[in-house]
Scaffold this motif. Structure first.
Motif, PDB file in Angstrom:
ATOM      1  N   LEU A 109       0.844  -1.201   0.000  1.00  0.00           N
ATOM      2  CA  LEU A 109       0.000   0.000   0.000  1.00  0.00           C
ATOM      3  C   LEU A 109       0.880   1.253   0.000  1.00  0.00           C
ATOM      4  CD1 LEU A 109      -2.524  -1.292   2.699  1.00  0.00           C
ATOM      5  CD2 LEU A 109      -2.939  -1.084   0.222  1.00  0.00           C
ATOM      6  N   GLY A 112      -8.835   4.171   4.141  1.00  0.00           N
ATOM      7  CA  GLY A 112      -9.112   4.238   2.713  1.00  0.00           C
ATOM      8  C   GLY A 112     -10.573   4.556   2.480  1.00  0.00           C
ATOM      9  N   VAL A 147      -6.667   2.584  -0.366  1.00  0.00           N
ATOM     10  CA  VAL A 147      -7.444   1.824  -1.363  1.00  0.00           C
ATOM     11  C   VAL A 147      -8.731   2.575  -1.694  1.00  0.00           C
ATOM     12  CG1 VAL A 147      -6.663  -0.396  -0.380  1.00  0.00           C
ATOM     13  CG2 VAL A 147      -8.925   0.465   0.208  1.00  0.00           C
ATOM     14  N   GLN A 180     -12.363   0.858  -2.707  1.00  0.00           N
ATOM     15  CA  GLN A 180     -13.058  -0.424  -2.915  1.00  0.00           C
ATOM     16  C   GLN A 180     -14.305  -0.165  -3.761  1.00  0.00           C
ATOM     17  OE1 GLN A 180     -15.576  -3.398  -0.156  1.00  0.00           O
ATOM     18  NE2 GLN A 180     -13.455  -3.281   0.483  1.00  0.00           N
ATOM     19  N   LEU A 234      -4.707   1.776  -4.298  1.00  0.00           N
ATOM     20  CA  LEU A 234      -4.939   0.424  -4.813  1.00  0.00           C
ATOM     21  C   LEU A 234      -6.450   0.186  -4.967  1.00  0.00           C
ATOM     22  CD1 LEU A 234      -2.979  -2.573  -4.403  1.00  0.00           C
ATOM     23  CD2 LEU A 234      -5.132  -2.893  -3.212  1.00  0.00           C
ATOM     24  N   GLU A 288      -9.626  -2.208  -4.808  1.00  0.00           N
ATOM     25  CA  GLU A 288     -10.154  -3.471  -4.300  1.00  0.00           C
ATOM     26  C   GLU A 288     -11.454  -3.723  -5.054  1.00  0.00           C
ATOM     27  OE1 GLU A 288      -8.867  -3.968   0.291  1.00  0.00           O
ATOM     28  OE2 GLU A 288     -10.722  -2.906  -0.045  1.00  0.00           O
ATOM     29  N   ARG A 332      -4.730  -5.852  -8.332  1.00  0.00           N
ATOM     30  CA  ARG A 332      -5.868  -5.389  -7.528  1.00  0.00           C
ATOM     31  C   ARG A 332      -6.266  -6.479  -6.539  1.00  0.00           C
ATOM     32  NH1 ARG A 332      -7.624  -4.030 -13.062  1.00  0.00           N
ATOM     33  NH2 ARG A 332      -8.837  -5.935 -13.158  1.00  0.00           N
TER      34      ARG A 332
END
Ligand SMILES: NC(=O)c1ccc[n+]([C@@H]2O[C@H](COP(=O)([O-])OP(=O)(O)OC[C@H]3O[C@@H](n4cnc5c(N)ncnc54)[C@H](OP(=O)(O)O)[C@@H]3O)[C@@H](O)[C@H]2O)c1
Length: 323
Positions: free
Chosen positions: A11, A171, A194, A196, A218, A220, A262
């Motif tokens: 991360l 995140g 992240v 999501q 990132l 998700e 991912r």
């Protein structure tokens, strides 16, 4: 063949995240079933559990964790556990986190997410979680399309990260490009690690993925097989790749994300499915691109919750609020 359960990413704060995570939305109206799902997953090698206060299953995740720790199957530090602050709890992220930690029977989460960039009218305990007026309209505490209160919720989460040991990373979830563009210039210190979002081969959103990557966020992927009925698994290309690599269709759907860096967050009420769908086929770059191209012709979003209206996502059925 390598195992999907062993793949991790780093991360933007240097911490590692396992790329295959177990989802904990209850299946078939059976929240208690999540206990055995978590036990099966961890025994099969999963090290990442995706939870949320809203799912009503954290108590059962907690029971599973407590058994797994007691039996010595894993230690707390071997696992990556996420929870989320639901919009009706936007006024008190710490209280929401404390409620989750109590049910989960742990003293910190690896990741705390803002579940949606909206603010719903909940009481001090976040209830009702989906407040509605007498005509059935959702009651917001800020305009879902133009409001900016959601940014102060993220600020509270930043403060929490700085002053408490209860959170390791923070995140966001369900942030479109426009919401990320609103948030990022306002971040005090901690860029979300992240975002999501719903993501699978039927929902192409390279622009959002690229924007997130440019900013060190990132992705998700939730609903990796398309949620109820698993429509993604019926796609002929997914089936033919499964045959070619001698893996299941689920494993192709998870590899689509994991090989692209991912996280994939599937859920299942079927313990055998959880335990066995952990192989990672070595799909080629060309095959990954073919999977991506599938959704371009007829994109499909399978989760079209009304509280997602106005957030600026593409192909959100019923959304009349997004410009
Ligand atoms: N941040 C957010 O707002 C958000 C939103 C949605 C989800 N999530 C997270 O993502 C996780 C997963 O998302 P999801 O629950 O929407 O979807 P999913 O994992 O894409 O789909 C799960 C469904 O697919 C079925 N399925 C899986 N493999 C199958 C197979 N081989 N054959 C037939 N059916 C199959 C499962 O049935 P069985 O039970 O029979 O296996 C279950 O009904 C959630 O648990 C949650 O943690 C987050």
């Amino acid at each position: 063949m390598s195992l999907a359960t062993t793949r991790t990413a780093t991360l933007n704060n240097g911490k590692k995240i396992p790329l295959l995570g177990l989802g904990t939305v209850p299946s078939n109206d059976n929240p208690a079933g999540v206990k055995d799902q978590v036990i099966a997953a961890v025994k099969a090698g999963y090290r990442h559990i995706d939870c949320a206060w809203f799912y009503g299953t954290e108590k059962y995740v907690g029971q599973a964790l407590s058994e797994l720790f007691k039996e010595g199957v894993v230690k707390r530090e071997d696992l990556f556990i996420t929870t989320k602050v639901w919009p009706s709890y936007y006024h008190s992220p710490e209280k929401s986190l404390d409620a989750s930690l109590k049910d989960l029977q742990i003293d910190y989460v690896d990741l705390l997410l803002q579940h949606w960039p909206i603010c719903l009218h909940g009481d001090e305990n976040g209830l009702p979680s989906i407040p509605k007026d007498k005509d059935g309209n959702i009651i917001y505490d800020d305009d879902p399309a133009s409001g900016t209160k959601f940014i102060s919720v993220y600020h509270s989460m930043e403060d929490l990260l700085d002053r408490s040991t209860k959170v390791r990373s923070i995140g966001v979830s369900n942030y479109s490009i426009s919401k990320l563009k609103q948030l990022l210039p306002e971040v005090k210190k901690h860029i979300p690690v992240v975002d999501q979002i719903e993501y699978h081969p039927k929902l192409p959103q390279q622009d959002l993925v690229d924007f997130a990557q440019e900013n060190g966020i990132l992705i998700e992927a939730y609903s990796p097989v398309g949620s109820e009925g698993a429509p993604v698994l019926k796609l002929p290309l997914v089936k033919s790749l499964a045959e070619k690599y001698n893996v299941t269709v689920n494993e192709v759907a998870y590899a689509y994300h994991i090989l692209n860096g991912r996280a994939a967050l599937p859920r299942s009420s079927n313990l055998e499915r959880i335990s066995t769908n952990i192989n990672l086929p070595s799909l080629t770059r060309e095959e990954l691109d073919e999977l991506y191209a599938l959704g371009k012709e007829s994109p499909e979003r399978y989760i079209n919750d009304p509280w997602g209206y106005g957030l600026g996502f593409k192909w959100w059925k019923g959304d009349t609020l997004s410009k």
